[in-house]
Design an enzyme around this catalytic site. Structure first.
Site, PDB file in Angstrom:
ATOM      1  N   ASN A 290       0.855  -1.186   0.000  1.00  0.00           N
ATOM      2  CA  ASN A 290       0.000   0.000   0.000  1.00  0.00           C
ATOM      3  C   ASN A 290       0.890   1.234   0.000  1.00  0.00           C
ATOM      4  OD1 ASN A 290      -1.466   2.364   1.300  1.00  0.00           O
ATOM      5  ND2 ASN A 290      -3.152   0.938   0.990  1.00  0.00           N
TER       6      ASN A 290
ATOM      7  N   THR B  11      -5.260  -0.515  -2.736  1.00  0.00           N
ATOM      8  CA  THR B  11      -5.740   0.821  -2.407  1.00  0.00           C
ATOM      9  C   THR B  11      -6.930   0.657  -1.477  1.00  0.00           C
ATOM     10  OG1 THR B  11      -6.458   2.970  -3.217  1.00  0.00           O
ATOM     11  CG2 THR B  11      -7.147   1.065  -4.528  1.00  0.00           C
ATOM     12  N   GLU B  12      -6.912   1.400  -0.369  1.00  0.00           N
ATOM     13  CA  GLU B  12      -7.830   1.083   0.718  1.00  0.00           C
ATOM     14  C   GLU B  12      -9.294   1.355   0.395  1.00  0.00           C
ATOM     15  OE1 GLU B  12      -5.131   3.023   0.852  1.00  0.00           O
ATOM     16  OE2 GLU B  12      -5.390   4.754   2.181  1.00  0.00           O
ATOM     17  N   ASN B  13      -9.560   2.093  -0.688  1.00  0.00           N
ATOM     18  CA  ASN B  13     -10.969   2.255  -1.055  1.00  0.00           C
ATOM     19  C   ASN B  13     -11.537   1.011  -1.737  1.00  0.00           C
ATOM     20  OD1 ASN B  13      -9.123   3.260  -3.119  1.00  0.00           O
ATOM     21  ND2 ASN B  13     -10.945   3.720  -4.313  1.00  0.00           N
TER      22      ASN B  13
ATOM     23  N   SER C 171     -11.301  -4.452   3.009  1.00  0.00           N
ATOM     24  CA  SER C 171     -10.086  -3.717   2.678  1.00  0.00           C
ATOM     25  C   SER C 171      -9.234  -3.484   3.919  1.00  0.00           C
ATOM     26  CB  SER C 171     -10.446  -2.379   2.035  1.00  0.00           C
ATOM     27  OG  SER C 171      -9.274  -1.700   1.640  1.00  0.00           O
TER      28      SER C 171
END
Lengths: 227, 240
Positions: free
Chosen positions: A29, A52-54, A94
């Protein structure tokens, strides 16, 4: 290093150096902004999967202008593309990837890093609107948390300190710092110097650092291509 | 069983003053613009619903969607992780003027609090925020030698969510990264109100591909060709 500035690395060069340490097969990340640049310098022949944390695993670079799909963005809200093998997931999954220790590396920016591994990168104090995003989750999730940063602030103050003075993002979480002058590991509550620019003396580097730089083993020259 | 509603206005008709409303989306992706604008229409006409508590990852962008809700003055409190965006002026001005309250929550903790709310878990422990000012006043505990912070569930009266395909039973799929908070918010709200880009007959969505099972959904309203917040903002749109 560029001919015009041989006294410190550019952001691209710091990102390049950090990219060299990301192993084949790693799940990574990259924090929004400057750290996103690391993906550009992934060494050839290594397969690295970016999170990607979304809610995307294995996304690619931005699409050409005009071909953006605004349901396909990264955490920095920039349009991205998919790769064969991409996956979508909701936010709880996530952050299970993040907090559950499934990411190999997180690379983040910093306002300050302390020699005990504390990181401050989300707030400069009481003024303005506070915003934290996923930074506090990322610092406690990835197996390795690295920071990329200028060695000193714009006004010349050290960013590597004996203790952070700004609000913390996490305690004891950073293990390696890539700066515009050096590569420093955090071990046993101390900054251990691993690499430094050949053009800077140890004394000068120490004077720009807010805590002792420990020499434990060889210190290599920090050599980065012109980018 | 038929959860379909004819229009966004009817779908949000019973959201009252002081309600807690979760709104899906990460930035513009997944933002249910038509449902939000239907709520704004009623507020502009009747003065209600007012003093809403809104849960969203962000704080709106430009002058449409959530930003427009804040701008017209119907939001009393925002629970979010990142109240900044390309154009955050609406929230920033209200916040600095003291006209809106902010509860700042780390993004993963926000997601997990919503998940816990939907799953009937009143509290949980996370390493996130330990030793920071966002943990002030919260209980901590050590597990297997590491310190953790206690966080509580987050529930809502209503959720406004944008999905892709939906059927009359409330089964949903999402579009790419627009999924983000949608599936979680549907579970944590007493009434999940979902706008879908296409209403399909039951059985059309392969059961293997259902992302949100219909049990979590109260209302489904079809909005074909939904507005995309990013494109509205690039066009300089304002609402109402």
């Amino acid at each position: 290093m560029t001919a015009s500035d041989d006294t410190k690395l550019s952001n691209a060069q710091i990102a390049w150096r950090a990219a060299q340490d990301i192993a084949d097969g790693a799940y990574v990340n990259l924090g929004i902004g400057f750290p996103e640049m690391v993906a550009r310098y992934q060494p050839a022949g290594r397969e690295v999967i970016y999170h990607t944390e979304n809610g995307i695993l294995d996304f690619g670079q931005e699409p050409p202008a005009g071909e953006e799909d605004w349901d396909l963005i990264n955490a920095g809200k920039k349009a991205v593309t998919l790769k064969p093998g991409s996956a979508f997931f909701h936010h709880a999954d996530s952050f299970a990837m993040v907090r559950g220790g499934h990411l190999d590396v997180a690379i983040l920016g910093a306002y300050q890093v302390a020699q005990n591994g504390d990181l401050a990168n989300w707030s400069v104090g009481a003024k303005g609107v506070p915003a934290v995003g996923g930074a506090m989750d990322l610092v406690h999730g990835a197996k390795r948390v690295a920071v990329i940063t200028e060695h000193v602030t714009k006004s010349g103050e050290p960013k590597l300190l004996d203790r952070c003075t700004l609000p913390l993002t996490g305690v004891g979480c950073v293990t390696r710092v890539y700066t515009s002058l050096a590569v420093v590991d955090i071990e046993g509550g101390r900054f251990v110097l691993r690499e430094k620019l050949p053009t800077i003396t140890l004394e000068k580097l120490q004077s720009l650092t807010g805590a002792e730089l420990v020499i434990a083993g060889p210190v290599a020259d920090l050599i980065v291509p012109e980018l | 069983m038929d959860k379909t509603i004819a229009t966004p206005a009817e779908a949000v008709a019973d959201i009252g003053d002081n309600a807690t409303v979760m709104i899906g989306g990460f930035g513009g992706s997944g933002a249910p613009i038509e449902l939000i604008h239907a709520l704004i229409d009623r507020f502009v006409k009747t003065g209600s619903p007012r003093n809403l508590t809104v849960v969203n990852n962000n704080a709106g962008n430009g002058h449409v969607g959530l930003a427009a809700m804040i701008e017209v003055g119907m939001v009393g409190k925002l629970i979010c992780s990142f109240p900044r965006s390309a154009d955050p002026r609406v929230f920033t001005q209200k916040y600095l003027a003291g006209d809106i309250a902010l509860e700042l929550v780390p993004q993963g903790t926000l997601a997990e609090r919503i998940r816990a709310g939907g799953a009937g878990i009143p509290a949980f422990y996370t390493p996130t925020s330990y030793g920071t000012e966002l943990a002030n006043g919260k209980p901590t505990a050590e597990f297997d030698g590491r310190p953790y912070v206690q966080e509580r569930w987050l529930k809502a009266d209503f959720a406004l969510v944008k999905a892709h395909l939906g059927d009359r039973l409330g089964n949903l799929t999402y579009n790419k990264a627009a999924r983000n908070f949608g599936p979680l918010m549907c579970t944590a709200a007493r009434h999940a109100i979902v706008q879908v880009s296409q209403l399909v007959p039951p059985g059309t969505i392969d059961p293997e591909h259902v992302v949100t099972p219909g049990i979590f959904v109260s209302r489904v309203v079809e909005v074909t060709n939904p507005a995309q917040e990013e494109l509205l903002n690039r066009a300089g749109a304002t609402y109402p």
